[in-house]
Design an enzyme around this catalytic site. Structure first.
Site, mmCIF file in Angstrom:
data_model
loop_
_atom_site.group_PDB
_atom_site.id
_atom_site.type_symbol
_atom_site.label_atom_id
_atom_site.label_comp_id
_atom_site.label_asym_id
_atom_site.label_seq_id
_atom_site.Cartn_x
_atom_site.Cartn_y
_atom_site.Cartn_z
ATOM 1 N N SER A 111 0.820 -1.213 0.000
ATOM 2 C CA SER A 111 0.000 0.000 0.000
ATOM 3 C C SER A 111 0.850 1.256 0.000
ATOM 4 O O SER A 111 1.982 1.272 0.508
ATOM 5 C CB SER A 111 -0.887 -0.007 1.255
ATOM 6 O OG SER A 111 -1.483 1.251 1.480
ATOM 7 N N TYR B 101 -1.048 0.213 10.149
ATOM 8 C CA TYR B 101 -1.274 -0.481 8.875
ATOM 9 C C TYR B 101 -0.062 -0.334 7.959
ATOM 10 O O TYR B 101 0.440 -1.315 7.388
ATOM 11 C CB TYR B 101 -2.525 0.096 8.217
ATOM 12 C CG TYR B 101 -2.848 -0.425 6.849
ATOM 13 C CD1 TYR B 101 -3.393 -1.693 6.665
ATOM 14 C CD2 TYR B 101 -2.652 0.372 5.724
ATOM 15 C CE1 TYR B 101 -3.718 -2.160 5.391
ATOM 16 C CE2 TYR B 101 -2.976 -0.081 4.452
ATOM 17 C CZ TYR B 101 -3.509 -1.349 4.291
ATOM 18 O OH TYR B 101 -3.829 -1.794 3.043
ATOM 19 N N LYS C 39 2.577 -3.281 6.622
ATOM 20 C CA LYS C 39 2.836 -3.539 5.205
ATOM 21 C C LYS C 39 4.337 -3.508 4.911
ATOM 22 O O LYS C 39 4.842 -4.339 4.146
ATOM 23 C CB LYS C 39 2.103 -2.514 4.334
ATOM 24 C CG LYS C 39 0.599 -2.690 4.289
ATOM 25 C CD LYS C 39 0.200 -3.973 3.557
ATOM 26 C CE LYS C 39 -1.296 -4.068 3.341
ATOM 27 N NZ LYS C 39 -1.691 -5.326 2.652
#
Length: 333
Positions: free
Chosen positions: A132, A160, A164
């Site tokens: 991402s 998050y 990643k």
């Protein structure tokens, strides 16, 4: 004849990828040319859409990915037989910020277990990991450049994004050791997503288009002049498929590829909505600031120079008007 496994196969992108694979009936794998897909396995905790579940070429694995891929798990045989794995399963951005343990479990533990199972199988599958743009962020010592390119250092400012980055590095090291052939591709915010809203911090970037098109109100939590980096669902899936198709020399370095992005302001999205759906449609958008959500979204980069992506033949959407028209055509409006 490759066997393909999609984690997160019941999700929007996973299901779209699955339908595209079934419609094409073939997949070029790591530079070897088109090969008929022998079996497609979809793994997810959520129910797989009925049209996919009914297809005789599809096998469904229902449950937690870490449990499915772990010792004695029901997914180990599918993993051992998979030539290509698209790893899309994840807890999304706002979920991970609200529930740290969920993010660690869904985004790190499950990925680690999946990669370990690939190593144990000894089959060296191609593993395409959906990363991402949230891996990028700004801090005092490392401000974001005006344009992010292939050399920009990840500096996540959310749980998050951090998860990643860790998963990208794990994939790269498993690739370096020869256990698998990993290809991480950093997806931009995908808009317009059909269906119900999800818990992603970026979910409103679909909602402010999808809901007004259906005559419903939608809330935008960021200022109109906020710039964002977007990709249509079609461009996102094209990036995933190209990552699987590329030969090792084409893919090149073990570092991730940034998917080319369309840069647009949120006000520009609203203006495109009026051009495509009619004047005044954007009046259904309520501009209600949400500082916590805005802090996450405005911390992501909005401008990209994706040299490696371009060399792979990938390109951004031409404009947001075309993205809206594509959404209307696909949803039958």
């Amino acid at each position: 004849m490759p066997n393909v496994l999609v984690t997160g196969g019941a999700g929007f992108l996973g299901a779209r990828l699955a339908r595209q694979l079934l419609a094409a009936a073939a997949l070029p794998v790591a530079g070897q040319g088109d090969q008929p897909v022998a079996r497609l396995t979809l793994a997810d905790q959520a129910p797989v859409p009925p049209d996919l579940a009914r297809d005789e070429r599809v096998t469904v694995l229902h449950g937690d990915l870490a449990a499915l891929a772990g010792d004695g798990g029901a997914g180990q045989a599918a993993l051992a037989g998979a030539d290509v794995i698209f790893h899309l399963a994840a807890a999304v951005s706002a979920e991970c910020e609200a529930d740290f343990d969920l993010g660690i479990r869904a985004n790190l533990r499950a990925t680690e277990t999946l990669l370990a199972a690939c190593r144990a199988a000894g089959t060296r599958p191609v593993v395409v990991f959906a990363s991402s743009l949230a891996v990028f962020g700004a801090s005092g010592e490392h401000p974001l450049p005006a344009v992010v390119d292939d050399q920009t250092m990840p500096n996540p400012q959310s749980s998050y994004g951090a998860q990643k980055v860790i998963a990208e590095q794990l994939l790269a090291d498993y690739t370096r050791k020869g256990f698998l052939r990993g290809r991480a591709i950093r997806l931009m915010t995908v808009s317009v997503r059909p269906g119900r809203p999800n818990a992603a911090a970026s979910g409103f970037l679909s909602g402010i288009i999808r809901e007004p098109l259906a005559g419903q109100r939608a809330t935008c939590p960021v200022a109109p002049q906020t710039e964002v980096a977007l990709a249509s669902p079609a461009r996102a899936v094209a990036g995933l498929l190209r990552a699987a198709a590329a030969s090792d020399p084409e893919w090149g370095d073990r570092t991730p590829v940034n998917l080319p992005a369309l840069t647009v302001t949120v006000a520009g999205m609203a203006a495109a909505l009026d051009r495509v759906a009619g004047p005044g449609t954007s009046a259904l958008i309520d501009w209600v600031p949400n500082p916590a959500l805005a802090a996450i979204v405005t911390g992501w980069p909005a401008r990209f120079r994706s040299g490696r992506g371009a060399r792979l033949g990938l390109a951004p959407d031409p404009d947001f008007d075309s993205v809206i028209r594509m959404h209307l055509a696909e949803t039958g409006h």
